[in-house]
Design a protein around this motif. Sequence first.
Motif, PDB file in Angstrom:
ATOM      1  N   ARG A 228       0.841  -1.194   0.000  1.00 46.05           N
ATOM      2  CA  ARG A 228       0.000   0.000   0.000  1.00 46.05           C
ATOM      3  C   ARG A 228       0.879   1.248   0.000  1.00 46.05           C
ATOM      4  O   ARG A 228       1.843   1.330   0.770  1.00 46.05           O
ATOM      5  CB  ARG A 228      -0.932   0.003   1.203  1.00 46.05           C
ATOM      6  N   GLN A 229       0.552   2.197  -0.847  1.00 47.31           N
ATOM      7  CA  GLN A 229       1.332   3.428  -0.942  1.00 47.31           C
ATOM      8  C   GLN A 229       0.995   4.419   0.162  1.00 47.31           C
ATOM      9  O   GLN A 229       1.800   5.287   0.483  1.00 47.31           O
ATOM     10  CB  GLN A 229       1.090   4.070  -2.317  1.00 47.31           C
ATOM     11  N   ASP A 230      -0.211   4.274   0.737  1.00 51.18           N
ATOM     12  CA  ASP A 230      -0.668   5.258   1.711  1.00 51.18           C
ATOM     13  C   ASP A 230      -0.588   4.754   3.143  1.00 51.18           C
ATOM     14  O   ASP A 230      -1.024   5.440   4.065  1.00 51.18           O
ATOM     15  CB  ASP A 230      -2.119   5.651   1.402  1.00 51.18           C
ATOM     16  N   ALA A 231      -0.036   3.545   3.346  1.00 51.28           N
ATOM     17  CA  ALA A 231       0.033   2.977   4.692  1.00 51.28           C
ATOM     18  C   ALA A 231       1.139   1.934   4.741  1.00 51.28           C
ATOM     19  O   ALA A 231       1.465   1.306   3.726  1.00 51.28           O
ATOM     20  CB  ALA A 231      -1.310   2.333   5.066  1.00 51.28           C
ATOM     21  N   PRO A 232       1.741   1.713   5.923  1.00 46.01           N
ATOM     22  CA  PRO A 232       2.817   0.719   6.049  1.00 46.01           C
ATOM     23  C   PRO A 232       2.253  -0.700   6.119  1.00 46.01           C
ATOM     24  O   PRO A 232       2.318  -1.374   7.153  1.00 46.01           O
ATOM     25  CB  PRO A 232       3.509   1.140   7.348  1.00 46.01           C
ATOM     26  N   ILE A 233       1.710  -1.156   5.008  1.00 44.29           N
ATOM     27  CA  ILE A 233       1.073  -2.471   4.939  1.00 44.29           C
ATOM     28  C   ILE A 233       1.484  -3.142   3.632  1.00 44.29           C
ATOM     29  O   ILE A 233       1.439  -2.525   2.564  1.00 44.29           O
ATOM     30  CB  ILE A 233      -0.467  -2.367   5.005  1.00 44.29           C
TER      31      ILE A 233
ATOM     32  N   SER B 237       4.983  -1.454  10.149  1.00 46.41           N
ATOM     33  CA  SER B 237       5.389  -0.554  11.225  1.00 46.41           C
ATOM     34  C   SER B 237       5.089  -1.240  12.556  1.00 46.41           C
ATOM     35  O   SER B 237       4.420  -2.270  12.600  1.00 46.41           O
ATOM     36  CB  SER B 237       4.628   0.770  11.134  1.00 46.41           C
ATOM     37  N   GLU B 238       5.572  -0.642  13.640  1.00 52.46           N
ATOM     38  CA  GLU B 238       5.358  -1.250  14.948  1.00 52.46           C
ATOM     39  C   GLU B 238       3.942  -1.053  15.454  1.00 52.46           C
ATOM     40  O   GLU B 238       3.494  -1.766  16.348  1.00 52.46           O
ATOM     41  CB  GLU B 238       6.363  -0.681  15.959  1.00 52.46           C
ATOM     42  N   ASP B 239       3.241  -0.068  14.886  1.00 48.41           N
ATOM     43  CA  ASP B 239       1.880   0.206  15.338  1.00 48.41           C
ATOM     44  C   ASP B 239       0.968   0.349  14.127  1.00 48.41           C
ATOM     45  O   ASP B 239       1.406   0.630  13.014  1.00 48.41           O
ATOM     46  CB  ASP B 239       1.834   1.487  16.178  1.00 48.41           C
ATOM     47  N   GLY B 240      -0.313   0.120  14.328  1.00 51.46           N
ATOM     48  CA  GLY B 240      -1.289   0.186  13.259  1.00 51.46           C
ATOM     49  C   GLY B 240      -2.403  -0.798  13.560  1.00 51.46           C
ATOM     50  O   GLY B 240      -2.281  -1.646  14.451  1.00 51.46           O
ATOM     51  N   PRO B 241      -3.506  -0.744  12.820  1.00 57.44           N
ATOM     52  CA  PRO B 241      -4.655  -1.598  13.146  1.00 57.44           C
ATOM     53  C   PRO B 241      -4.371  -3.089  13.049  1.00 57.44           C
ATOM     54  O   PRO B 241      -4.842  -3.865  13.889  1.00 57.44           O
ATOM     55  CB  PRO B 241      -5.716  -1.160  12.131  1.00 57.44           C
ATOM     56  N   LEU B 242      -3.584  -3.494  12.065  1.00 54.30           N
ATOM     57  CA  LEU B 242      -3.273  -4.917  11.931  1.00 54.30           C
ATOM     58  C   LEU B 242      -2.371  -5.388  13.064  1.00 54.30           C
ATOM     59  O   LEU B 242      -2.578  -6.474  13.628  1.00 54.30           O
ATOM     60  CB  LEU B 242      -2.618  -5.193  10.577  1.00 54.30           C
ATOM     61  N   ALA B 243      -1.378  -4.583  13.391  1.00 58.88           N
ATOM     62  CA  ALA B 243      -0.476  -4.938  14.491  1.00 58.88           C
ATOM     63  C   ALA B 243      -1.239  -5.019  15.807  1.00 58.88           C
ATOM     64  O   ALA B 243      -1.009  -5.923  16.625  1.00 58.88           O
ATOM     65  CB  ALA B 243       0.661  -3.921  14.584  1.00 58.88           C
ATOM     66  N   ARG B 244      -2.165  -4.070  16.018  1.00 65.76           N
ATOM     67  CA  ARG B 244      -2.946  -4.090  17.250  1.00 65.76           C
ATOM     68  C   ARG B 244      -3.875  -5.302  17.296  1.00 65.76           C
ATOM     69  O   ARG B 244      -4.069  -5.907  18.358  1.00 65.76           O
ATOM     70  CB  ARG B 244      -3.742  -2.789  17.388  1.00 65.76           C
ATOM     71  N   ALA B 245      -4.441  -5.661  16.149  1.00 65.00           N
ATOM     72  CA  ALA B 245      -5.321  -6.832  16.102  1.00 65.00           C
ATOM     73  C   ALA B 245      -4.563  -8.103  16.460  1.00 65.00           C
ATOM     74  O   ALA B 245      -5.056  -8.953  17.214  1.00 65.00           O
ATOM     75  CB  ALA B 245      -5.953  -6.967  14.718  1.00 65.00           C
ATOM     76  N   ILE B 246      -3.351  -8.235  15.931  1.00 59.39           N
ATOM     77  CA  ILE B 246      -2.551  -9.424  16.227  1.00 59.39           C
ATOM     78  C   ILE B 246      -2.140  -9.436  17.696  1.00 59.39           C
ATOM     79  O   ILE B 246      -2.164 -10.485  18.357  1.00 59.39           O
ATOM     80  CB  ILE B 246      -1.318  -9.481  15.301  1.00 59.39           C
TER      81      ILE B 246
END
Length: 266
Positions: A174-179, A198-207
């Motif tokens: 994704r160009q607009d997010a570290p995913i 990245s170390e933080d973000g919705p996917l990282a928090r979900a995991i």
Amino acid sequence: MFKRIDHVGVAVRDLKAATDAFERVFGLSVAAQEEIEDQGLVAALVPTANVRFELMQPTNPESAVGRFIERRGEGIQHICFEVDDIREEIKTLQERGVQLIQGAPREGFVGEVEFIHPRAAHGVLTEIAQVTRRTPVEHDLKVHHITIATPDRDQAVADWSRSFGLKVNRMAERQDAPIITGWLDAGDAEVEFAQQTSEDGPLARAIATRGEGVYGIVLETDDAVALRDHIAGLGLRVIEDPEGGRVIRVVHPSDFFGTAILFNQR
């Protein structure tokens, strides 16, 4: 070989409340419902244009669905893929060293079924079914893909492709997010593995909160703005996330049975 996604199993505490909400919010109606006594639940099939939701209310707190709700709350419990010959598929999976729950088919809600242990599918309880119960429907809403949050996209994509015979459609960033993402062909829908870089973000928090596994379901509609306005008018929160030239809209899972349902413009 896995042919297509047949349904997404969602564990709910109150089946009537859930089926009413799916119809009120998305216009999706129940096509079949029955009690499955040996599994300690009552289930309803709610079809979109291509993939069904299986809503499941436990009638026994010690059932698999009952324990799931007790441990994790309401939400997506499993994904089911259709196969042509379940006995041959079980044999193939065993030859590939894939851990199964039973090792033999049993009669389920949609046909003969078997389950793959989440440990063998990157946190996803995965059902395979030789489908005999069909629920045709014509509807605007269609499942575009299912997103699975993973800490290692490359490994997850390689394992699912090798174990389940799903073709890799593309790898993307994704160009607009570290995913970064990997996309697998699942018939008339796709499976997306998404990794937060990245170390933080919705996917990282979900995991961190729930572990690796299904993050959300993405629907396509002919009029996403009208659907957003309809959902918001019902008092549900809709989060909007720009993604390039598109806008991804998410019904907040706390407002909808612990299930993150995203929708975008077809």
